[in-house]
Design a protein around this motif. Structure first.
Motif, PDB file in Angstrom:
ATOM      1  N   ASP A 250       0.833  -1.188   0.000  1.00 48.26           N
ATOM      2  CA  ASP A 250       0.000   0.000   0.000  1.00 48.26           C
ATOM      3  C   ASP A 250       0.878   1.252   0.000  1.00 48.26           C
ATOM      4  OD1 ASP A 250       0.980   0.291   2.551  1.00 48.26           O
ATOM      5  OD2 ASP A 250      -0.864  -0.325   3.559  1.00 48.26           O
ATOM      6  N   GLN A 251       0.258   2.431   0.050  1.00 52.07           N
ATOM      7  CA  GLN A 251       1.005   3.681  -0.026  1.00 52.07           C
ATOM      8  C   GLN A 251       1.925   3.886   1.171  1.00 52.07           C
ATOM      9  OE1 GLN A 251      -1.999   6.687  -0.511  1.00 52.07           O
ATOM     10  NE2 GLN A 251      -2.292   6.242  -2.699  1.00 52.07           N
ATOM     11  N   LYS A 252       1.626   3.256   2.283  1.00 55.23           N
ATOM     12  CA  LYS A 252       2.457   3.392   3.471  1.00 55.23           C
ATOM     13  C   LYS A 252       3.564   2.341   3.537  1.00 55.23           C
ATOM     14  CE  LYS A 252      -1.240   5.457   6.236  1.00 55.23           C
ATOM     15  NZ  LYS A 252      -2.049   5.358   7.483  1.00 55.23           N
ATOM     16  N   GLY A 253       3.688   1.558   2.474  1.00 54.82           N
ATOM     17  CA  GLY A 253       4.742   0.561   2.435  1.00 54.82           C
ATOM     18  C   GLY A 253       4.412  -0.724   3.152  1.00 54.82           C
ATOM     19  N   ARG A 254       3.161  -0.892   3.529  1.00 54.70           N
ATOM     20  CA  ARG A 254       2.747  -2.131   4.178  1.00 54.70           C
ATOM     21  C   ARG A 254       2.272  -3.122   3.120  1.00 54.70           C
ATOM     22  NH1 ARG A 254      -1.352   0.682   8.326  1.00 54.70           N
ATOM     23  NH2 ARG A 254      -2.055   1.365   6.266  1.00 54.70           N
ATOM     24  N   GLY A 255       2.650  -4.364   3.276  1.00 57.72           N
ATOM     25  CA  GLY A 255       2.288  -5.375   2.296  1.00 57.72           C
ATOM     26  C   GLY A 255       1.218  -6.327   2.785  1.00 57.72           C
TER      27      GLY A 255
END
Length: 557
Positions: free
Chosen positions: A278-283
Motif C-alpha cells: 500500500d502507499q504506506k509501504g505495508r504489504g
C-alpha cells in the motif's frame, strides 16, 4: 430423418460466403441434392441460377473464382473433368501428376518449404483434416459415428489432385464428392494455420513472456518451496438444483472440509501468492489462480467457420489468461501493480537502448517513449459483469449477461517496438463456480451451443448431404453430455475427521481385519505356519469372533 423442403430452393445455400454449394452445371463444382429424396439433381435450372446470383452475388463471385482456380490446376474446363477420378489410363495418370504439381506450386503456405517436401506436407495436412472431422464427430455426434464416418475413398486419399478430381466424378456418390471437397478445403485452411511464420512465433513467445514476467515480478516463492510451486487450494461452492445449479455461495479454502453436502462441489485449484504494497509501504498477501491459453489450429479453424471469416481475421484473442481472485480488491490491486511493473521494465529496456544508440533521430524516438510510458501498456475493450448485475453486454457472439466475469484486452508495446496483445478474463469465486457448474452458463455447454447455433455443424455436415442427422436432438444430447461431465469431474470427497474418505475406508477395513479372524473348517490353528499346514487342533471348525461381537451376543442372551 428427412428434413422439410424449403419454400425457396435458394434457402439450401449456406449464407456464409466462403461455403456456397451451387450445383453440378458446367461452372459449378458440386451437385445439388434434393432434400426430400436425397437424390442428386444433375441439371441446374438457369432461372434458379439467376435468382441465386441476384440474391448471393458475393458467394457467386467466390464460386466463380473457385472454378477458375480448378481450370488453372487441371488445364481443363469443368465439363471435361467428369468421370475420370478413378480411370486408370495413361492420360488420367498424366493429368493427376500435372494437377498435383500445379497445386503444390500454387499454394502460398507451401512455398517456403523445399519443393521435395511439399507433397509430404500436404499429405500431412490431409491426415490432420481427417483427425479434425473424426474428433468433431466424437465430440458432437457420437450417436452418428458409424453414419458420419469418412467414406473409405476419402479417408485413404491424401493426394490433393485425386481429391480434386473426385469432386467432379458423376459416377461417385454425391456424399463422397462432398467429403472430397470438404477435405480439400480443410487441408488448405489447416495448411495456412500451420504455416509457422514470424507472427505465429510472436504469439507463442508473447504468452510465455507474460507468464515469465508474472513469475519474476508478481509472485513470491513460499518458504521452503521452489519456483513455480503453487499453493493447493479448493473452491468450495454450493449450488441450487432447482435453478440449474446456480451458485449460491462460493469460497476458496485451504483444506478439504470434514463434510460435503450433495449440492456442493469441491474444485482443486493451484494458487500463486503475491505481495501487494500500500502507499504506506505495508504489504498484504493475495492469492490468484491463472490459466494461460493459446488457441491452437483446430480452435482457430472452428472460430473461422463460426464467423465466416478468412484465415487469421478473428485471432485477436489468441493469447488469453483466465484468472481467479478471492475478492474484487485483490484483482484491482494486482493489475495496478502489474501495469506499474510492466512500465518500469519497459523503461529499463529503453534506458539500455538509449545508452547504446548513436543515431540522434532514433535517440529522440526512444526518449519520447520513455517520457510517455502510459502508451506502452493500454487496457481496452473492457466488458464488466463481475458482480453479476448483467452489465456485460458486449458486441461479440461470446457475450453473455449471465456470465459473471470481467473481460478486457491488454496491449503491451515493448522498447524494441514489438507489440503483444492479451485477453484477460477475471473471475471471483462465485462467477468461476458458475462458469464450471451452472446449467446454461457453463463453458462446456457454451462450446457445444456455439458449434450448432453458429452453423459450424451445418458447414461441416450440411443437411442436404447428411439428411439423417437431427441436429436439434444432437445438440441437446451433446450439451447434456458435456454438462454432466463437467458437473461430476471435480466431485472430490470431503475429509472425515481430518482424513480423506479413502483413508477412512482403509482404516475401517484394517480395524475389521484385526478385530475378527475366521479359521476355515479343518485348517487347525496354524494357517500362517511357513512349513505347511499343521494337524487339526482343538479349535478346528470353530469361528473366532471379535470381543465386541461377543459382548453383543451376551447382551442378547
Amino acid at each position: 430423418m428427412t428434413p422439410k423442403a424449403p419454400q425457396n430452393e435458394c434457402e439450401l445455400i449456406e449464407l456464409k460466403e466462403l461455403y456456397a454449394v451451387v450445383g453440378n452445371a458446367d461452372n459449378t463444382p458440386l451437385p445439388i441434392v434434393n432434400p426430400q429424396t436425397g437424390e442428386e439433381m444433375p441439371i441446374l435450372d438457369k432461372k434458379w441460377l439467376n435468382r441465386f446470383v441476384g440474391k448471393y452475388s458475393v458467394q457467386y463471385r467466390k464460386l466463380f473464382g473457385w472454378t477458375e482456380r480448378i481450370q488453372r490446376y487441371t488445364g481443363k474446363r469443368l465439363r471435361n473433368l467428369k468421370d475420370i477420378a478413378f480411370k486408370n489410363t495413361p492420360e488420367t495418370r498424366h493429368l493427376i501428376e500435372e494437377t498435383r504439381q500445379r497445386i503444390l506450386d500454387d499454394l502460398d503456405f507451401l512455398r517456403k518449404i523445399c519443393p521435395e517436401a511439399r507433397d509430404h506436407m500436404l499429405r500431412l495436412y490431409g491426415r490432420l483434416a481427417d483427425e479434425y472431422i473424426n474428433e468433431t464427430i466424437q465430440e458432437f455426434f457420437p450417436e452418428y459415428e458409424h453414419e458420419l464416418g469418412l467414406k473409405n475413398e476419402v479417408a485413404t486419399c491424401h493426394d490433393a489432385a485425386k481429391l480434386l478430381l473426385m469432386c467432379f466424378d458423376t459416377t461417385l456418390d454425391p456424399r463422397l464428392r462432398y467429403e472430397a471437397r470438404r477435405k480439400l478445403f480443410l487441408m488448405e485452411y489447416i495448411g495456412q494455420l500451420e504455416n509457422f511464420n514470424e507472427e505465429d512465433r510472436g504469439h507463442e513467445e508473447a504468452l510465455n513472456a507474460m507468464i515469465d514476467f508474472m513469475n519474476r515480478k508478481m509472485t513470491i516463492v513460499p518458504a521452503g518451496k521452489k519456483r513455480g510451486t503453487s499453493s493447493q487450494r479448493f473452491l468450495l461452492s454450493r449450488h441450487n438444483a432447482k435453478e440449474g445449479n446456480r451458485t449460491e455461495t462460493a469460497s476458496i479454502i485451504k483444506a478439504l472440509p470434514e463434510r460435503k453436502k450433495h449440492n456442493e462441489r469441491i474444485t482443486p485449484i493451484g494458487m500463486r501468492q503475491a505481495i501487494i504494497m500500500d502507499q504506506k509501504g505495508r504489504g498484504r498477501e493475495i492469492y490468484f489462480y491463472a490459466i494461460p491459453r493459446e488457441k491452437g489450429t483446430y480452435s482457430r479453424l472452428t472460430k473461422m467457420f463460426r464467423y465466416g471469416t478468412k484465415i487469421g481475421e478473428r485471432d485477436d484473442d489468441r493469447n488469453g489468461i483466465r484468472m481467479v481472485f478471492e475478492k474484487k480488491q485483490d484483482w484491482v490491486d494486482f493489475f495496478m501493480l502489474l501495469q506499474k511493473q510492466l512500465k518500469e521494465e519497459i523503461a529499463e529496456e529503453l534506458t539500455e537502448l538509449l545508452d547504446g544508440e548513436t543515431d540522434e533521430t532514433a535517440k529522440k524516438k526512444l526518449e519520447e517513449k520513455r517520457l510517455d510510458l502510459d502508451k506502452s501498456v493500454i487496457i481496452s475493450n473492457e466488458k464488466d459483469n463481475l458482480e453479476g448485475d448483467g452489465r456485460f453486454m458486449g458486441n461479440s457472439k461470446a457475450s453473455s449477461s449471465a456470465t459473471k466475469f470481467l473481460k478486457f484486452t491488454m496491449k503491451v508495446c515493448h522498447a524494441d517496438g514489438k507489440k503483444c496483445q492479451y485477453e484477460f478474463q477475471i473471475f471471483l469465486p462465485n462467477g468461476f463456480a458458475d462458469y464450471i457448474y451452472r446449467k446454461g452458463v457453463s463453458w462446456a455447454e457454451y462450446q457445444v451451443k456455439r458449434f450448432f447455433k453458429e452453423q459450424v455443424a451445418e458447414i461441416l455436415f450440411p443437411s442436404a448431404i447428411f439428411p439423417q442427422i437431427d441436429k436439434k436432438e444432437a445438440m441437446e444430447k451433446a450439451m447434456e453430455r458435456a454438462y454432466q461431465q463437467a458437473w461430476h469431474q471435480n466431485n472430490f470427497h470431503a475429509a472425515r475427521n481430518g482424513i480423506s474418505r479413502e483413508e477412512a475406508q482403509r482404516a475401517k477395513r484394517k480395524k475389521q481385519q484385526s478385530g475378527s479372524l475366521i479359521i476355515q473348517s479343518g485348517s487347525g490353528g496354524g494357517t500362517n505356519n511357513p512349513n505347511g499346514p499343521t494337524k487339526p487342533g482343538p479349535t478346528a471348525g470353530r469361528v473366532f469372533v471379535s470381543r465386541s461381537q461377543q459382548e453383543r451376543r451376551g447382551k442378547k442372551k
